[in-house]
Design a protein around this motif. Structure first.
Motif, mmCIF file in Angstrom:
data_model
loop_
_atom_site.group_PDB
_atom_site.id
_atom_site.type_symbol
_atom_site.label_atom_id
_atom_site.label_comp_id
_atom_site.label_asym_id
_atom_site.label_seq_id
_atom_site.Cartn_x
_atom_site.Cartn_y
_atom_site.Cartn_z
ATOM 1 N N LEU A 1 0.793 -1.236 0.000
ATOM 2 C CA LEU A 1 0.000 0.000 0.000
ATOM 3 C C LEU A 1 0.821 1.280 0.000
ATOM 4 O O LEU A 1 0.322 2.334 -0.383
ATOM 5 C CB LEU A 1 -0.902 0.012 1.244
ATOM 6 C CG LEU A 1 -2.233 -0.717 1.139
ATOM 7 C CD1 LEU A 1 -2.926 -0.706 2.488
ATOM 8 C CD2 LEU A 1 -3.116 -0.072 0.079
ATOM 9 N N THR B 1 0.605 4.858 -2.272
ATOM 10 C CA THR B 1 -0.609 4.802 -3.091
ATOM 11 C C THR B 1 -1.648 5.771 -2.522
ATOM 12 O O THR B 1 -1.613 6.094 -1.331
ATOM 13 C CB THR B 1 -1.247 3.392 -3.075
ATOM 14 O OG1 THR B 1 -1.623 3.084 -1.723
ATOM 15 C CG2 THR B 1 -0.289 2.328 -3.583
ATOM 16 N N GLN C 1 -4.655 5.027 -1.929
ATOM 17 C CA GLN C 1 -5.423 4.270 -0.943
ATOM 18 C C GLN C 1 -4.827 4.444 0.459
ATOM 19 O O GLN C 1 -5.535 4.632 1.442
ATOM 20 C CB GLN C 1 -5.439 2.781 -1.298
ATOM 21 C CG GLN C 1 -6.274 2.419 -2.508
ATOM 22 C CD GLN C 1 -5.516 2.556 -3.818
ATOM 23 O OE1 GLN C 1 -4.566 3.335 -3.917
ATOM 24 N NE2 GLN C 1 -5.931 1.810 -4.825
ATOM 25 N N GLY D 1 2.288 9.148 0.795
ATOM 26 C CA GLY D 1 2.126 9.176 -0.659
ATOM 27 C C GLY D 1 3.446 9.281 -1.406
ATOM 28 O O GLY D 1 3.587 8.809 -2.524
ATOM 29 N N ARG E 1 0.329 10.578 -9.465
ATOM 30 C CA ARG E 1 -0.147 9.409 -8.724
ATOM 31 C C ARG E 1 -0.559 9.758 -7.290
ATOM 32 O O ARG E 1 -1.677 9.503 -6.889
ATOM 33 C CB ARG E 1 0.923 8.327 -8.721
ATOM 34 C CG ARG E 1 0.495 7.076 -8.005
ATOM 35 C CD ARG E 1 1.243 5.854 -8.521
ATOM 36 N NE ARG E 1 1.052 4.725 -7.621
ATOM 37 C CZ ARG E 1 -0.019 3.965 -7.622
ATOM 38 N NH1 ARG E 1 -1.010 4.220 -8.458
ATOM 39 N NH2 ARG E 1 -0.123 2.960 -6.782
ATOM 40 N N THR E 2 0.350 10.357 -6.542
ATOM 41 C CA THR E 2 0.005 10.680 -5.153
ATOM 42 C C THR E 2 0.283 12.152 -4.831
ATOM 43 O O THR E 2 0.392 12.515 -3.683
ATOM 44 C CB THR E 2 0.803 9.805 -4.157
ATOM 45 O OG1 THR E 2 2.193 10.006 -4.401
ATOM 46 C CG2 THR E 2 0.470 8.342 -4.305
ATOM 47 N N THR F 1 4.010 -0.961 -13.406
ATOM 48 C CA THR F 1 4.526 0.230 -12.745
ATOM 49 C C THR F 1 5.867 -0.065 -12.078
ATOM 50 O O THR F 1 6.031 -1.073 -11.404
ATOM 51 C CB THR F 1 3.529 0.726 -11.692
ATOM 52 O OG1 THR F 1 2.293 0.970 -12.322
ATOM 53 C CG2 THR F 1 4.021 2.009 -11.050
ATOM 54 N N LEU G 1 8.489 1.486 -9.400
ATOM 55 C CA LEU G 1 8.594 2.488 -8.341
ATOM 56 C C LEU G 1 10.066 2.809 -8.114
ATOM 57 O O LEU G 1 10.853 1.927 -7.774
ATOM 58 C CB LEU G 1 7.932 1.956 -7.069
ATOM 59 C CG LEU G 1 7.570 2.984 -5.998
ATOM 60 C CD1 LEU G 1 6.737 4.105 -6.596
ATOM 61 C CD2 LEU G 1 6.795 2.307 -4.882
ATOM 62 N N ASP H 1 6.957 5.578 -11.530
ATOM 63 C CA ASP H 1 6.573 6.485 -10.439
ATOM 64 C C ASP H 1 7.825 6.870 -9.669
ATOM 65 O O ASP H 1 8.558 6.001 -9.199
ATOM 66 C CB ASP H 1 5.577 5.795 -9.504
ATOM 67 C CG ASP H 1 4.174 5.809 -10.080
ATOM 68 O OD1 ASP H 1 3.950 6.539 -11.062
ATOM 69 O OD2 ASP H 1 3.302 5.102 -9.556
#
Lengths: 228, 311
Positions: A96, A99, A101, A178, A184-185, B39, B41, B70
């Motif tokens: 998580l 993200t 969320q 985030g 994205r965040t 994706t 990271l 990302d």
């Protein structure tokens, strides 16, 4: 002074031209904070009602604790959630971290105490005579509770707005959880922080205006609702 | 109560509409490339991000590999921390000593050197400490001396965030014969620990008319926003080598390891190396980074660390 005027002009341009980056950041901010508010409300309403109308040992202590958590620092919530969801943490398997969320989770935890506390206050604000009337009319327990909540709806709605305001304006948890990832965040507050540190003052001002505008719209909406 | 329910419904509908709008975009992307988007990271030192290099590098990769990159811009220390926890797939950093330790402890594998440039000591144009063209160790010694004597005039802003640049700064203090903890930190008002990224530190140093250590890339990217000028840019110790490595999937299952491999291989291909070489020349009149390809001697690394593809 020049940079403020330049910044304001750039901000005006970014907002009027519906700059895609500004729009995207704003939309994500709204999604994250609105979702957190909806989740927190769903939890706070029954929880707050239960605390208010149940007698149990330690009730005063619990309410005191909830009120203390009103001033829960946002970075502390960020740290807590980080420790939970980092890959080798207890919830790390869910992947998580970084993200939206996870940001929703952090903001929900952040605003839950304030919403439970204000729900209790809102219910306490209902006049004794109304309560007595409801009971004397022979209401069942459930009818009693729903009637009281209905009586307190304006105050409860104000609690929702306070919770949303705290969620959308916080930066500490948002950046820790985030990671401020572009597209994205990245939300309004973390974007303002980054842009200011990069001396992109115009973008920062634009995002700041959007943030204020959201607060204005929400509060105007609430006022209209309460005046009806 | 009805009104309340209506309001809640309205809020949920707005949220749903917005959410639908968002997924709409990704659906469109997905339609262009029917296979699933993966994706990657990536945690990076702030210099690669603040200069805009990473944005320039990621776009072609995303297209070619149907992937999304990302980026978390955090400084070398934080990036290594994320790596140690398995929270990112790949990292781009610049601190050889800590990279070696990271690999030795089994967290990182497949390090490749991708670029280099130099650190530069920047300061106010008036150069209140008078360090222009000294060697880096002399310059630091002088800044400390003058700063201790008159902190109103001479100040030094440190990244203070365990980043690669901060590590280099400590190395220079050590090279000049100081113990960083006892002689430098908390030694007086002249030494300011910013605790933030490279760009923000430059802005702060500018605001305080102070000296600071910067990678040349970030300095050039910020040059127009600030009044600081380079005062010391010669000295072997100022070499700044950037590398990429992926997180060991055996130690941290769950990381996106195959895409990380693709990313590393993409960075060392000749065409990417050319992008690095050309990045910023048009805007700043000089390159922000030198490609690692062909320059292993300059950087003091093995050729295989620069060219060997990851398999």
């Amino acid at each position: 002074m020049g940079y403020i005027i330049d910044g304001l002009m750039e901000a005006f341009h970014l907002i009027v031209s519906l700059d895609p980056d500004v729009m995207e950041i704003t939309v994500l901010s709204l999604i994250v904070s609105l979702t957190a508010t909806v989740v927190a409300t769903t939890l706070a309403l029954p929880f707050g009602t239960a605390i208010k109308f149940t007698e149990f040992p330690g009730k005063k202590v619990l309410i005191n604790l909830i009120q203390t958590l009103y001033s829960l620092p946002t970075v502390l919530v960020g740290l807590l959630v980080f420790l939970l969801i980092t890959r080798h943490g207890p919830l790390g398997f869910a992947g998580l971290l970084f993200t939206p969320q996870a940001m929703i989770l952090a903001q929900t935890i952040l605003i839950l105490p304030i919403m439970v506390g204000l729900t209790i206050s809102a219910l306490s604000g209902v006049d004794e005579t109304i309560r007595d009337t409801i009971i004397s009319l022979g209401a069942t327990r459930l009818q009693f509770l729903t009637s009281i909540v209905r009586e307190a709806r304006f105050a409860i709605f104000a609690a929702v707005v306070v919770g949303f305001g705290r969620a959308i304006s916080e930066v500490g948890a948002a950046i820790l959880i985030g990671g401020n990832i572009a597209h994205r965040t990245r939300v309004l507050t973390t974007a303002i922080s980054l842009n200011t540190s990069q001396w992109e003052i115009g973008t920062s001002i634009a995002l700041g205006i959007v943030l204020l505008a959201i607060a204005l719209v929400v509060n105007t909406g609430v006022t209209l609702f309460q005046q009806r | 109560m009805k009104k309340g329910i209506l309001m809640v419904l309205a809020v949920i509908m707005v949220a749903a509409a917005i959410a639908a709008g968002c997924t709409g975009t990704s659906d469109r992307e997905a339609n262009l490339n029917p296979s699933e988007t993966r994706t990657l990271l990536l945690a990076t030192t702030t210099s690669l991000y603040d200069t805009g290099l990473l944005d320039a590098l990621k776009a072609p990769f995303e297209k070619e590999y149907n992937a999304k990159v990302d980026i978390i811009s955090a400084g070398t220390g934080t990036a290594l921390g994320y790596g140690e926890n398995g929270d990112v797939d790949v990292m781009m950093v610049h601190d050889r000593a800590r990279e070696d330790a990271f690999i030795e402890n089994g967290h990182g594998i497949d390090r490749r050197v991708i670029a280099y440039n130099y650190f530069v000591i920047v300061g106010p144009e008036a150069d209140p400490a008078g360090v222009k063209n000294m060697n880096p160790e002399e310059a630091f010694t002088t800044i400390r001396e003058k700063g201790l004597a008159d902190p109103a005039q001479v100040k030094f802003v440190s990244r203070g965030d365990n980043s690669g640049t901060h590590a280099k700064e400590k190395a220079i203090w050590n090279g000049a014969g100081f113990n960083y903890t006892t002689d430098i930190t908390k030694s007086g008002d002249w030494y300011i620990e910013a605790g933030t990224g490279m760009g923000a530190t430059l802005v702060m140093a500018d605001e305080k008319a102070a000296y600071t250590l910067s990678d040349i890339g970030t300095y050039l990217a910020y040059k127009d926003k600030i009044a600081l000028v380079p005062v010391v840019s010669e000295g072997e110790i100022l070499l700044n080598v950037y590398s990429v490595m992926r997180i060991n999937p055996e130690k941290h299952p769950g990381v996106n390891s195959s895409l990380a491999k693709d990313w590393i291989n993409y960075l060392i291909t000749p065409s990417t190396q050319k992008t690095i070489e050309e990045f910023g020349v048009e805007t700043y009149g000089e390159p922000l980074f030198f490609p690692a390809a062909g320059n292993w001697d300059t950087m003091g690394v093995n050729r295989s660390e620069v060219e060997g593809p990851v398999v």
